[in-house]
Design an enzyme around this catalytic site. Structure first.
Site, PDB file in Angstrom:
ATOM      1  CG  PHE A  55      35.233  41.353  32.883  1.00 53.41           C
ATOM      2  CD1 PHE A  55      36.446  40.796  33.212  1.00 53.41           C
ATOM      3  CD2 PHE A  55      34.514  41.788  34.071  1.00 53.41           C
ATOM      4  CE1 PHE A  55      36.878  40.388  34.556  1.00 53.41           C
ATOM      5  CE2 PHE A  55      35.053  41.447  35.033  1.00 53.41           C
ATOM      6  CZ  PHE A  55      36.452  40.937  35.557  1.00 53.41           C
ATOM      7  CB  CYS A  56      35.512  42.994  26.156  1.00 49.96           C
ATOM      8  SG  CYS A  56      37.151  42.720  25.739  1.00 49.96           S
ATOM      9  CB  ALA A  57      30.856  44.434  29.559  1.00 47.89           C
TER      10      ALA A  57
END
Ligand SMILES: Cc1ncc(COP(=O)(O)O)c(C=O)c1O
Length: 463
Positions: A385-387
């Site tokens: 999730f781009c984290a």
């Protein structure tokens, strides 16, 4: 409209007496779209990936359609439609300022997205600015500051620890130079609300400024710049039911006015003249236009204003109450499946929006998400999730290649390599979350009905 996002009050910020069972979801585009199932037949698509991109509100689509015949250039045409478009563009700025409860001197700059907004702010930082950012942020908040003196703060396990960690880091900083704290309002992984008001107070007590990444907060919760006392706020239209390519950076004008324009070009410049030495002299605008060079995306901007009006008219008390009813349904359903582990930084009682990530013992997350789509018509997201730092902290896993599709990536009790995220909002009917909970239970109990294979790193139905 106002809200306090400190940890003590966030859960009760919207307390109007609303019976969630009676509240209808807001009409969104795609609500009647059907998709084929690998097992035969068709179902209505259950869009449960709002955290990535939410469907357009029907109201936004209608407003855009009504305006489209009148479309014209902004700030550069003498014709009637150009004048009209310029008026709508500037009125949209005022609508967004009102939606965010900005201070009178704040500027609203239209950008492409939250990522663009935070990169704009990074580009206008004063010389020697120190930046403080938690490692738990979305990459859009984590990465733009790499040319500055950036301090990455360790993941806190409570909202109070977040404030204490920031206080400690700020106490050690050079007290005379400029400093900026960047923090998310609601996590795109856990949905948990961050103690924004308290972090803002800590930042200001140490002479630092703060920018709020409201990409996941603004669609779910009222945001008041004034009450939270943040210096800037950034969000994206496509997560706020207005998917036409625009975003917002709103807040203090001084750093924006003092810096070179983010993009050089027409619209940002007030006066340009050749110099005798052959060069060019430029006088830049000091308004928001300074950072909006080029022909602006008037449809995108107008759609954001339309979404702001629609959400305000629907009432955040009502929207929050309905969403919390859905959050409770999903969390209670997942809690009945022992193989499911919901990811959380701040614990079960933390106030949160409709964003929930989890892993399933013995399942490759990509396989699970593919089966939800192919066998139940449910769209969720799987991955990091781009984290990446946050998800790895929550999973306790190291960066690795993803497991082969179909092969369990982790044995029961072992750590998983990535996660599954379900997210929803103002347009989500109860049936979508109920179908999701039923699907999770069936997949865990009976396994997938279909065969899957890996294609370009993703699981897809084998046929
Ligand atoms: C918390 C958060 N911040 C920033 C972003 C970046 O938003 P965009 O892709 O619209 O620039 C996202 C996107 O998922 C997000 O969830």
């Amino acid at each position: 409209m106002s809200a306090s996002l400190n940890s003590a009050t966030a859960a009760t910020a919207c307390t109007a007496p609303v019976d969630p069972a009676c509240a209808e979801p807001l009409p969104v585009l795609g609500r009647d779209v059907t998709v084929p199932l690998v097992t035969g037949g068709e179902v209505t698509y259950a869009a449960l990936d709002y955290a990535a991109s939410a469907p357009a509100l029907q109201r936004v689509w209608d407003d855009v359609a009504a305006y489209a015949p009148y479309y014209g250039s902004v700030h550069r045409g003498a014709g009637y439609l150009s004048q009209l478009s310029t008026d709508l563009f500037e009125q949209s700025r005022a609508t967004v300022a009102e939606f965010l409860d900005c201070r009178p001197a704040d500027q609203v700059v239209f950008t492409r997205s939250t990522t663009d907004s935070l990169n704009l702010l990074a580009a206008v930082l004063p010389a020697d600015c120190q930046v403080f950012v938690f490692e738990t942020e979305h990459h859009a908040s984590l990465l733009p500051w790499r040319d500055a003196r950036v301090t990455y703060l360790n993941a806190p396990r409570t909202p109070g620890q977040a404030v204490a960690t920031l206080e400690r880091a700020l106490a050690d900083r050079d007290p005379y130079g400029p400093a900026l704290v960047c923090v998310t309002g609601a996590s795109n992984v856990t949905g948990e609300l961050w103690p924004v008001k308290e972090l803002a107070a800590a930042a200001h007590a140490h002479g630092a400024r703060i920018v709020l990444d409201a990409a996941q907060l603004a669609p779910h919760h009222p945001v008041s710049v004034r009450e939270l006392d943040v210096d800037w706020v950034a969000f994206s239209g496509h997560k706020l039911y207005a998917p036409f390519g625009s975003g917002v950076l709103a807040g203090r004008a001084d750093w924006l006015q003092e810096a070179e324009p983010y993009l050089a070009g027409g619209g940002a410049s007030r006066k340009v003249a050749r110099r005798e030495d052959g060069g060019v002299d430029v006088e830049w605008h000091t308004t928001a236009a300074r950072h909006e060079a080029g022909s602006p995306n008037v449809i995108g901007v107008y759609s954001i204003a339309s979404a702001c009006r629609a959400l305000n008219e629907a009432g955040f008390d009502q929207l929050v109450a309905r969403e919390q009813h859905l959050v409770a349904r999903v969390r209670e359903g997942l809690a009945e499946v022992p193989a499911v582990r919901v990811l959380s930084l701040f614990g079960d009682d933390a106030p949160r929006v409709g964003v929930i990530s989890f892993v399933v013992d013995g399942w490759n997350s990509s396989h699970f998400a593919a089966a939800l789509s192919a066998e139940y018509g449910i769209g969720v997201r799987d991955g990091l999730f781009c984290a990446h730092p946050l998800v790895r902290t929550l999973l306790g896993s190291e960066p690795q290649a993803q497991g082969e599709c179909g092969a369990p990536e982790a044995a029961p009790g072992e750590t998983s390599l990535n996660a599954i995220r379900v997210s929803f909002g103002a347009g989500t009917p109860d049936e979508h979350v109920d179908r999701f909970v039923r699907a999770v239970k069936e997949l865990v109990a009976d396994g997938a009905k279909w065969q899957y294979r890996t294609e370009d790193g993703r699981c897809v139905p084998a046929v």
